[in-house]
Design an enzyme around this catalytic site. Structure first.
Site, mmCIF file in Angstrom:
data_model
loop_
_atom_site.group_PDB
_atom_site.id
_atom_site.type_symbol
_atom_site.label_atom_id
_atom_site.label_comp_id
_atom_site.label_asym_id
_atom_site.label_seq_id
_atom_site.Cartn_x
_atom_site.Cartn_y
_atom_site.Cartn_z
ATOM 1 N N ARG A 124 0.818 -1.222 0.000
ATOM 2 C CA ARG A 124 0.000 0.000 0.000
ATOM 3 C C ARG A 124 0.850 1.270 0.000
ATOM 4 O O ARG A 124 0.351 2.337 0.326
ATOM 5 C CB ARG A 124 -0.987 0.007 1.166
ATOM 6 C CG ARG A 124 -2.016 -1.119 1.122
ATOM 7 C CD ARG A 124 -3.097 -0.930 2.180
ATOM 8 N NE ARG A 124 -4.105 -1.977 2.090
ATOM 9 C CZ ARG A 124 -4.048 -3.130 2.771
ATOM 10 N NH1 ARG A 124 -3.032 -3.345 3.587
ATOM 11 N NH2 ARG A 124 -5.006 -4.029 2.629
ATOM 12 N N LYS A 146 3.425 11.324 -10.984
ATOM 13 C CA LYS A 146 2.579 10.478 -11.823
ATOM 14 C C LYS A 146 3.351 9.208 -12.159
ATOM 15 O O LYS A 146 4.441 9.264 -12.726
ATOM 16 C CB LYS A 146 2.176 11.206 -13.103
ATOM 17 C CG LYS A 146 1.098 12.249 -12.897
ATOM 18 C CD LYS A 146 0.811 13.043 -14.156
ATOM 19 C CE LYS A 146 0.087 12.246 -15.201
ATOM 20 N NZ LYS A 146 -0.353 13.103 -16.335
ATOM 21 N N GLU A 188 9.711 17.671 -24.936
ATOM 22 C CA GLU A 188 9.013 18.125 -23.736
ATOM 23 C C GLU A 188 9.478 19.519 -23.303
ATOM 24 O O GLU A 188 8.693 20.329 -22.812
ATOM 25 C CB GLU A 188 9.216 17.128 -22.590
ATOM 26 C CG GLU A 188 8.507 15.797 -22.773
ATOM 27 C CD GLU A 188 7.007 15.879 -22.491
ATOM 28 O OE1 GLU A 188 6.510 16.956 -22.131
ATOM 29 O OE2 GLU A 188 6.330 14.837 -22.635
ATOM 30 N N LYS A 230 7.434 22.836 -14.471
ATOM 31 C CA LYS A 230 6.630 21.669 -14.097
ATOM 32 C C LYS A 230 6.294 21.710 -12.610
ATOM 33 O O LYS A 230 5.158 21.389 -12.213
ATOM 34 C CB LYS A 230 7.341 20.368 -14.459
ATOM 35 C CG LYS A 230 6.473 19.158 -14.143
ATOM 36 C CD LYS A 230 6.735 17.948 -14.980
ATOM 37 C CE LYS A 230 5.658 16.899 -14.722
ATOM 38 N NZ LYS A 230 5.873 15.650 -15.464
ATOM 39 N N GLU A 240 -3.988 16.403 -11.000
ATOM 40 C CA GLU A 240 -4.533 16.657 -12.334
ATOM 41 C C GLU A 240 -6.054 16.767 -12.345
ATOM 42 O O GLU A 240 -6.746 16.136 -13.149
ATOM 43 C CB GLU A 240 -4.080 15.568 -13.312
ATOM 44 C CG GLU A 240 -4.133 16.028 -14.766
ATOM 45 C CD GLU A 240 -3.459 15.056 -15.735
ATOM 46 O OE1 GLU A 240 -4.146 14.562 -16.628
ATOM 47 O OE2 GLU A 240 -2.248 14.804 -15.581
ATOM 48 N N ARG A 244 -3.098 21.130 -14.235
ATOM 49 C CA ARG A 244 -1.990 20.220 -14.544
ATOM 50 C C ARG A 244 -2.160 19.595 -15.926
ATOM 51 O O ARG A 244 -1.178 19.210 -16.570
ATOM 52 C CB ARG A 244 -1.872 19.128 -13.478
ATOM 53 C CG ARG A 244 -0.686 18.187 -13.726
ATOM 54 C CD ARG A 244 -0.365 17.324 -12.532
ATOM 55 N NE ARG A 244 0.713 16.391 -12.845
ATOM 56 C CZ ARG A 244 1.383 15.693 -11.948
ATOM 57 N NH1 ARG A 244 1.099 15.823 -10.665
ATOM 58 N NH2 ARG A 244 2.347 14.870 -12.306
ATOM 59 N N ASN A 248 -0.221 18.389 -20.766
ATOM 60 C CA ASN A 248 -0.534 17.417 -21.826
ATOM 61 C C ASN A 248 -0.604 18.066 -23.212
ATOM 62 O O ASN A 248 -1.072 17.438 -24.165
ATOM 63 C CB ASN A 248 -1.853 16.708 -21.526
ATOM 64 C CG ASN A 248 -1.734 15.758 -20.349
ATOM 65 O OD1 ASN A 248 -0.699 15.121 -20.160
ATOM 66 N ND2 ASN A 248 -2.789 15.682 -19.548
ATOM 67 N N HIS A 251 0.008 16.008 -26.322
ATOM 68 C CA HIS A 251 -0.066 14.598 -25.959
ATOM 69 C C HIS A 251 -1.295 13.875 -26.502
ATOM 70 O O HIS A 251 -1.269 12.658 -26.645
ATOM 71 C CB HIS A 251 -0.012 14.444 -24.437
ATOM 72 C CG HIS A 251 1.348 14.652 -23.864
ATOM 73 N ND1 HIS A 251 2.054 15.833 -24.007
ATOM 74 C CD2 HIS A 251 2.159 13.832 -23.146
ATOM 75 C CE1 HIS A 251 3.211 15.730 -23.402
ATOM 76 N NE2 HIS A 251 3.305 14.531 -22.878
ATOM 77 N N HIS A 255 0.181 10.899 -28.149
ATOM 78 C CA HIS A 255 -0.001 9.550 -27.614
ATOM 79 C C HIS A 255 -0.661 8.634 -28.634
ATOM 80 O O HIS A 255 -0.327 7.443 -28.728
ATOM 81 C CB HIS A 255 -0.848 9.596 -26.348
ATOM 82 C CG HIS A 255 -0.063 9.830 -25.099
ATOM 83 N ND1 HIS A 255 -0.660 10.023 -23.878
ATOM 84 C CD2 HIS A 255 1.268 9.912 -24.876
ATOM 85 C CE1 HIS A 255 0.266 10.204 -22.955
ATOM 86 N NE2 HIS A 255 1.451 10.152 -23.535
ATOM 87 N N HIS A 267 8.873 8.900 -27.260
ATOM 88 C CA HIS A 267 7.788 9.725 -26.729
ATOM 89 C C HIS A 267 7.952 11.197 -27.105
ATOM 90 O O HIS A 267 6.995 11.835 -27.570
ATOM 91 C CB HIS A 267 7.739 9.577 -25.206
ATOM 92 C CG HIS A 267 6.738 10.468 -24.547
ATOM 93 N ND1 HIS A 267 5.375 10.273 -24.666
ATOM 94 C CD2 HIS A 267 6.895 11.577 -23.774
ATOM 95 C CE1 HIS A 267 4.743 11.211 -23.985
ATOM 96 N NE2 HIS A 267 5.629 12.016 -23.438
#
Length: 370
Positions: A124, A146, A188, A230, A240, A244, A248, A251, A255, A267
């Site tokens: 956990r 993330k 990026e 960032k 997010e 946030r 993206n 993206h 993606h 990427h």
């Protein structure tokens, strides 16, 4: 020279992003956390990074930990899945790792995402640190908490928010990157300027020679500014729920292209294509001038990033369909990031298939530059 950026959550400092010329002071930074004193640490890395830095990192961490273990998995996006996580869980269980022990992600984005997700879910949640060794991971994936893995052909569909205890960036690791990997990070970085800081965007143009030569002082300044951008966005919206999502930019289509290329394209290269497409859509909507779109396309091309899908084996309709399986969907609507101006981005939920098709057709009609 050591540089330190502190990341906060709800006004409380939660971890530092430490930028150093080399890995030399890693042990000191881990010892300062307190959590690793007398505890075990497992270095998680891949088959590309292990021959370069594993022995050095083991040597640096051994004096501040009671035991240093190593888990190495095959490099590449194909390993970023629940099967590899399963193997890492089993490794940690057999080594009797408990909640007071710590994981260390040594490598690029795949390593960081997979290690972070394992840390978030093992018992956990246990602590982990990031030691990013690619430009892409140093400016993007190592920061913000993330974590996640791919599920079948769906990128980052299984994940969790789990903040690291430390991000330690060594500038000299940039010199072991291929030109393609280095360029991927620039995808990026240029995105950061486009969404948040026009002055930084212009700085990237002015310092292209030094950045391309990987001059340490110039690279440090670049990494620090991307980290600040960032950090500021993540502090405002750590999970997010709002702004946030601006990170993206590029993206949504990026993606989708990455998926349709079966993750055979890096990427940052896919993000570059997505950023150029999103800039073009912003121009179609009258937000920015077409000259700014062409300027952005030229900047991506200057850093040897793709600006066209003309030569790629892609079907435009399939790319659009792939956007519907992206985790950024919100109540059946695509969250598309557009520009009010270079340096000012916003979230839009009204982008149509026809608009995406127009962007992709424009990309298909262009060419590679630079």
């Amino acid at each position: 020279m050591s540089e330190r950026i502190i990341v906060h959550r709800d006004g409380t400092a939660i971890y530092d992003i430490v930028t150093e010329p080399t890995l030399e002071h890693l042990g000191r930074e881990v010892a300062a956390l307190g959590i690793a004193t007398g505890r075990r640490i497992c270095i998680v890395t891949d088959s590309n990074v292990a021959p370069l830095y594993l022995e050095q990192v083991k040597t640096l961490l051994a004096p501040v930990c009671s035991q240093v273990d190593v888990f190495v998995f095959p490099a590449g996006e194909a390993s970023k899945n629940l099967n590899t996580v399963h193997d890492l869980y089993e490794f940690l269980i057999l080594k009797h790792y408990d909640r007071q022990d710590i994981l260390a992600a040594l490598g690029g984005g795949v390593v960081g995402d997979l290690c972070g997700f394992t840390a978030a879910t093992y018992l956990r949640g246990i602590s982990f640190i990031q030691i990013p060794t690619t430009l892409l991971s140093q400016v993007d994936s190592s920061i913000g908490g993330k974590t996640g893995v791919d599920f079948d052909a769906y990128k980052n569909m299984v994940g969790a928010f789990h903040m690291p205890k430390l991000v330690y960036t060594a500038i000299n690791t940039l010199h072991t990157l291929s030109e393609e990997q280095y360029a991927s990070g620039m995808g990026e970085i240029i995105k950061h300027g486009m969404i948040r800081n026009r002055d930084y965007y212009e700085w990237l143009k002015e310092h292209a020679d030094g950045i391309s030569r990987r001059e340490p002082a110039v690279c440090e300044a670049m990494i620090l500014e991307s980290n600040r951008i960032k950090r500021d966005v993540v502090e405002q919206d750590p999970t997010e729920k709002g702004d946030r999502a601006l990170l993206n930019f590029g993206h949504t289509l990026g993606h989708a292209i990455e998926k349709m290329m079966n993750f055979g394209m890096l990427h940052g290269h896919c993000v570059a294509l997505g950023c150029v497409a999103a800039a073009y859509l912003s121009a179609l909507r009258g937000e920015i001038a077409m000259e700014e779109v062409l300027d952005a396309r030229s900047l991506f091309a200057q850093y040897h990033l793709p600006v066209s899908i003309k030569e790629l084996p892609l079907d435009i309709d399939q790319i659009i369909e792939a956007t519907r399986n992206d985790k950024k969907m919100d109540s059946g609507k695509i969250k598309f990031i557009l520009l009010h101006a270079v340096g000012s981005a916003y979230i839009d939920r009204t982008v149509t298939d026809e608009e995406m098709k127009a962007c992709l057709e424009w990309l298909a009609g262009g060419c590679y530059e630079g």
